[in-house]
Design a protein around this motif. Sequence first.
Motif, short mmCIF file in Angstrom:
data_model
loop_
_atom_site.label_atom_id
_atom_site.label_comp_id
_atom_site.label_asym_id
_atom_site.label_seq_id
_atom_site.Cartn_x
_atom_site.Cartn_y
_atom_site.Cartn_z
N LYS A 151 0.43 -1.15 0.27
CA LYS A 151 0.22 0.54 0.06
C LYS A 151 0.80 1.34 0.07
O LYS A 151 0.79 1.76 -0.56
N THR A 152 2.18 1.45 0.87
CA THR A 152 2.75 2.39 0.93
C THR A 152 3.22 2.56 -0.61
O THR A 152 3.34 3.81 -1.24
N GLU A 153 3.84 1.41 -0.74
CA GLU A 153 4.65 1.58 -2.85
C GLU A 153 3.70 1.74 -3.17
O GLU A 153 3.88 3.19 -4.39
N TYR A 154 2.49 1.45 -3.59
CA TYR A 154 1.33 2.25 -4.33
C TYR A 154 1.18 3.56 -4.22
O TYR A 154 1.21 4.71 -5.52
N GLN A 155 0.72 3.85 -2.61
CA GLN A 155 0.76 5.27 -2.58
C GLN A 155 1.74 6.12 -2.96
O GLN A 155 1.49 7.29 -3.68
N GLN A 156 3.61 5.67 -3.29
CA GLN A 156 4.02 6.92 -4.05
C GLN A 156 3.80 6.63 -5.44
O GLN A 156 4.39 7.56 -5.60
N LYS A 157 4.06 5.79 -6.10
CA LYS A 157 3.62 5.59 -7.61
C LYS A 157 2.58 6.69 -8.02
O LYS A 157 2.76 7.35 -8.78
N LEU A 158 1.28 6.23 -6.65
CA LEU A 158 0.40 7.15 -7.45
C LEU A 158 0.51 8.61 -7.23
O LEU A 158 0.12 9.21 -8.16
N THR A 159 1.31 8.94 -6.55
CA THR A 159 1.50 10.77 -5.82
C THR A 159 2.71 11.07 -7.00
O THR A 159 2.48 12.19 -7.60
N GLN A 160 3.35 10.27 -7.78
CA GLN A 160 4.16 10.36 -8.33
C GLN A 160 3.46 10.94 -10.19
O GLN A 160 4.05 10.77 -10.54
N LEU A 161 2.61 9.76 -10.04
CA LEU A 161 1.74 9.79 -11.15
C LEU A 161 1.10 11.17 -10.95
O LEU A 161 0.78 11.56 -12.38
N VAL A 162 0.90 11.30 -10.72
CA VAL A 162 -0.08 12.77 -9.71
C VAL A 162 0.69 13.79 -10.68
O VAL A 162 0.94 14.60 -11.32
N ALA A 163 2.10 13.78 -9.50
CA ALA A 163 2.67 14.75 -9.43
C ALA A 163 3.37 14.94 -10.95
O ALA A 163 3.31 15.85 -11.50
N ASP A 164 3.51 14.22 -12.31
CA ASP A 164 3.71 14.21 -13.69
C ASP A 164 3.12 15.26 -14.42
O ASP A 164 3.10 15.40 -15.32
N VAL A 165 1.52 14.40 -14.03
CA VAL A 165 1.05 15.33 -14.99
C VAL A 165 0.76 16.27 -14.96
O VAL A 165 0.29 17.44 -15.37
N HIS A 166 0.72 16.68 -13.35
CA HIS A 166 1.22 18.38 -13.21
C HIS A 166 1.71 19.18 -13.73
O HIS A 166 2.33 20.37 -14.09
N GLU A 167 2.53 18.67 -14.05
CA GLU A 167 4.10 19.07 -14.23
C GLU A 167 4.23 19.52 -16.04
O GLU A 167 4.31 19.92 -16.74
N VAL A 168 3.56 18.53 -16.68
CA VAL A 168 2.94 18.65 -17.64
C VAL A 168 1.73 19.72 -17.63
O VAL A 168 1.83 20.42 -18.66
N ASN A 169 1.11 19.51 -17.46
CA ASN A 169 0.09 20.51 -17.05
C ASN A 169 -0.93 21.23 -16.19
O ASN A 169 -1.11 20.56 -15.35
N PRO A 170 0.31 22.39 -15.51
CA PRO A 170 -0.11 22.62 -14.22
C PRO A 170 -1.08 23.62 -14.15
O PRO A 170 -1.93 24.13 -12.75
N ARG A 171 -2.33 23.32 -15.08
CA ARG A 171 -3.55 24.86 -15.12
C ARG A 171 -4.61 23.85 -14.69
O ARG A 171 -5.66 24.08 -14.82
N ALA A 172 -4.57 22.71 -15.59
CA ALA A 172 -5.72 21.42 -15.80
C ALA A 172 -6.04 21.34 -14.43
O ALA A 172 -5.26 21.20 -14.08
#
Length: 303
Positions: A151-172
């Motif tokens: 569960k901890t590993e999944y949380q780290q991966k999901l956090t990174q995924l959302v952060a990378d999406v925001h990095e591509v588009n910070p305004r969406a």
Amino acid sequence: MHRFLKWFSALLILIVIIGGGWFWLQHQSGSKSTQQKRPIVLKTVRVVGVGDSLTQGIGYDHDHSGYLPILKQQLSQTYYVKPQTANYGIGGERSDQIDHRVQTNQKLRRSLRRADVIALTAGGNDLLQSLEKNIMVNSDAQMTQKMAPLKTEYQQKLTQLVADVHEVNPRAQVYLFGIYNPVYVYFTNATMISSSVDQWNQVNQKVAESQSRTHFVNVNSTLSHGQYQSASAQAKLKTENRQSDQAFVDPEKVEQLLKTQDSKEKNAYLSTEDHFHPNKKGYNVMATKLSQAIQNNVNWRKR
């Protein structure tokens, strides 16, 4: 003569005032008429779906339409907008695999940069693989212990995924769907599965709340319970399934169910083909939940 001139001047001024007022009223009336006849320009809004099979649309009559076409129709009916949608869902992908595409797929990145709304489905395959690693566990305490690091590993991966999406588009605005238990109505008493789904949903919600412009979309109760939404209906299910399932289900029984292809499905929101993915009614639930979440975060003109 002097009094006549004063009277004539006053009359002339009165005529000018009345005439000017009439002209002004006519002009205003004409402007309003023009405004009323002027067509409303529809605002183009771009919605990009990224994720696993729930984005791709598997289970919906084999056409892989999913929730995006339904959402597009709902937004068009609610707002003066022209929605454009793009589907980047691939069945079977875990959160880290989705993230890899976000980081490397140039077509996806171009689409994300232009998006106004980004919807993510992730977590179901992470959980499925985690459960497969622990199929021999037969107690709540042992399951909790085994699942904690995963569960901890999944949380780290999901956090990174959302952060990378925001990095591509910070305004969406980013909307992160939760997951559901596709076998709940068959194995209602299987607390091992339901508890794990709840924990994964807690991770999704926590990740969404920890990042700006990110919102959690909860579909667990509706899609897991199907038409059995009331407490009495669920209690009846537990009684019906008492003889056929236990807290810890034999994984072969679950696998056998998912491999059965027939025209029957106990959950009215899931596909009869695989007893796992949503049918059209289920994807309509996803679209409606997402549409409701979008309404809380946009100021688009309503119809």
